[in-house]
Design an enzyme around this catalytic site. Sequence first.
Site, PDB file in Angstrom:
ATOM      1  CG  ASP A  72      -1.976  -1.025   1.209  1.00 44.17           C
ATOM      2  OD1 ASP A  72      -2.987  -0.767   0.554  1.00 44.17           O
ATOM      3  OD2 ASP A  72      -1.801  -2.096   1.826  1.00 44.17           O
TER       4      ASP A  72
ATOM      5  CG  HIS B 127      -8.239   3.078   1.760  1.00 40.98           C
ATOM      6  ND1 HIS B 127      -7.439   2.713   0.696  1.00 40.98           N
ATOM      7  CD2 HIS B 127      -8.020   2.135   2.715  1.00 40.98           C
ATOM      8  CE1 HIS B 127      -6.787   1.606   0.991  1.00 40.98           C
ATOM      9  NE2 HIS B 127      -7.119   1.233   2.224  1.00 40.98           N
TER      10      HIS B 127
ATOM     11  CG  ASP C 268      -7.997  -1.665   8.157  1.00 41.17           C
ATOM     12  OD1 ASP C 268      -7.441  -2.317   7.261  1.00 41.17           O
ATOM     13  OD2 ASP C 268      -8.815  -0.753   7.936  1.00 41.17           O
TER      14      ASP C 268
ATOM     15  CD  GLU D 210     -12.792  -4.171  -0.584  1.00 41.01           C
ATOM     16  OE1 GLU D 210     -12.321  -5.318  -0.404  1.00 41.01           O
ATOM     17  OE2 GLU D 210     -13.760  -3.712   0.072  1.00 41.01           O
TER      18      GLU D 210
ATOM     19  CG  HIS E 278     -19.124 -14.078   1.578  1.00 39.63           C
ATOM     20  ND1 HIS E 278     -19.646 -14.733   2.673  1.00 39.63           N
ATOM     21  CD2 HIS E 278     -17.983 -13.476   2.005  1.00 39.63           C
ATOM     22  CE1 HIS E 278     -18.853 -14.544   3.714  1.00 39.63           C
ATOM     23  NE2 HIS E 278     -17.837 -13.788   3.335  1.00 39.63           N
TER      24      HIS E 278
ATOM     25  CB  THR F   5     -11.738 -10.271  -1.781  1.00 37.76           C
ATOM     26  OG1 THR F   5     -13.133  -9.932  -1.705  1.00 37.76           O
ATOM     27  CG2 THR F   5     -10.938  -9.001  -1.946  1.00 37.76           C
TER      28      THR F   5
ATOM     29  CD  GLU G 157      -6.447  -8.648  -2.972  1.00 41.00           C
ATOM     30  OE1 GLU G 157      -7.115  -8.490  -1.906  1.00 41.00           O
ATOM     31  OE2 GLU G 157      -5.884  -7.720  -3.563  1.00 41.00           O
TER      32      GLU G 157
ATOM     33  CB  ALA H 174     -11.835 -12.329   2.027  1.00 44.84           C
ATOM     34  CG  LEU H 175     -11.494 -13.514   6.312  1.00 45.79           C
ATOM     35  CD1 LEU H 175     -12.493 -14.431   7.004  1.00 45.79           C
ATOM     36  CD2 LEU H 175     -11.403 -12.177   7.025  1.00 45.79           C
TER      37      LEU H 175
ATOM     38  NE  ARG I  42      -2.230  -7.465   5.551  1.00 49.13           N
ATOM     39  CZ  ARG I  42      -2.496  -6.600   4.588  1.00 49.13           C
ATOM     40  NH1 ARG I  42      -1.479  -6.059   3.926  1.00 49.13           N
ATOM     41  NH2 ARG I  42      -3.720  -6.286   4.287  1.00 49.13           N
TER      42      ARG I  42
END
Length: 538
Positions: free
Chosen positions: A119, A159, A167, A251, A369, A411, A449, A451-452, A483
């Site tokens: 980022d 953002h 986060d 997003e 979802h 995602t 990607e 998502a979690l 990540r």
Amino acid sequence: MAFSVAQSAAAAAASVAPGTPRHAPAPALAPASSVSVRKAGGAPSASLRLQPSVPPARPVVCRAAAAERASRRSEGVPVFVMMPLDTVNKCGTALNRRKAVQASLAALKSAGVEGVMVDVWWGIAESDGPGRYNFAGYMELMEMARKTGLKVQAVMSFHQCGGNVGDSVTIPLPRWVLEEMEEDRDLCYTDQWGRRNCEYVSLGCDAMPVLKGRTPVECYTDFMRAFRDHFADYLGNTIVEIQVGMGPAGELRYPSYPESNGTWRFPGIGAFQCNDRYMLSSLKEAAVAAGKPEWGHGGPTDAGSYNNWPEDTIFFRRENGGWSTEYGDFFLSWYSRMLLEHGDRVLTGAASVFSASPVAISVKVAGIHWHYGTRSHAPELTAGYYNTRHRDGYLPIARLLARHGAVLNFTCVEMRDHEQPRVAQCMPEALVRQVGAAARAAGAGLAGENALPRYDGAAHDQVVATAAERAAEDRMVAFTYLRMGADLFHPDNWRRFAALVRRMSGDGLCQEAAEREARGVAQATGSLVREAAVALRS
């Protein structure tokens, strides 16, 4: 996590727009109209042209980069890894945990990873004042990646970091932007109860010179131009992709489900974000043009709140819900079109900056979802995706990205339906298939990607299966793993991750062969991995 179904609200005939009789008929959205927006106590500051659809096709961005990516599809799906959110310090001058970053990059390279995603925070790189850019910390990372032989996906993060899933740190918008938002609170997204959200500047003022004399889109474009000029020597050889931030969490969506201060929790439907005066001015003009001025005073008043479920509300309920009325179609068409036009404006800026650069452009779309199995798809609607049982809300997004030559980054590709709470009608697999079909139909590249954070074999199997579902000539452009951190470098997690990279490589390895090779990678990189894990925990 346990979930209970709330009792449905009392039945009513249809959704209620502010000041509107129920069952009021509505014509389709009218042709384009102008919106004049006044600042408090002042004359109209600008005029925003509201179009009935996204403007005509523009030249495709970065054709050379797209062609290069396409040529690699037959070789498998390249795997990237997201860097920590705080990779660069808040002053922008240097890397945090430099030793950890160096060891981590070396380990990732040894495992066969293609590159990393980082980022590039607006709130860090332009924090000192308008047009005063500091990319020193990012320059250090790019040079380190180049020496290691890794590619970089650079995210233009316009953002705030903080307030969304995952986060772990807080990085606000630039101070000078926040000053303007404090002076004019309508620069923040606003819900029907007056709650302000300052994660991202409201798209309602995209064309207004509200940020120290520049429009938000001009600020984003100037930032990307400064990034291009600072990193000209790295574009195409080290930096291979620019992901353009479009909203909260980067997003293309509205901040309809913010976690900050406990406002929203899974699997709530979220809330519409259209009550700042810029958005309301646009809605009013659209309603007048449609011959229904009473529909221009705000969003539906019976759509519940952040943590309701669809059947708790009149607007989203299954039978005779307001979403399926003429008023509902008017409002949802306007709300989603505003989001598409925002995407078009920002992508047009990105095209003007990177069209001659050998990099790909991508845009991230959220994987919403939960309640996907309902007729109304309420959480998608509040986020700006006009996707229902009877309407494909992702095809217009894919077509927009295809017109700009941009990749659709989606995602939740690691999720399986049976892992989710059935009572919330979560269907991530069906959602991924729908988005993939939309990308294919529009001719847009698709990247994925998770998502979690997931380190288990089941999640990796799902990622591989999702990539394999697409035809050989239409493979995913890339997969980015969430990540990099100490948990990734746990010995068992690292071995499973190395196996995932090998399985995605396109070498035709079966799972057993990939795991054998992964064990060799784990042994060879053991010291690097231990060093990275220790440094990342410090």
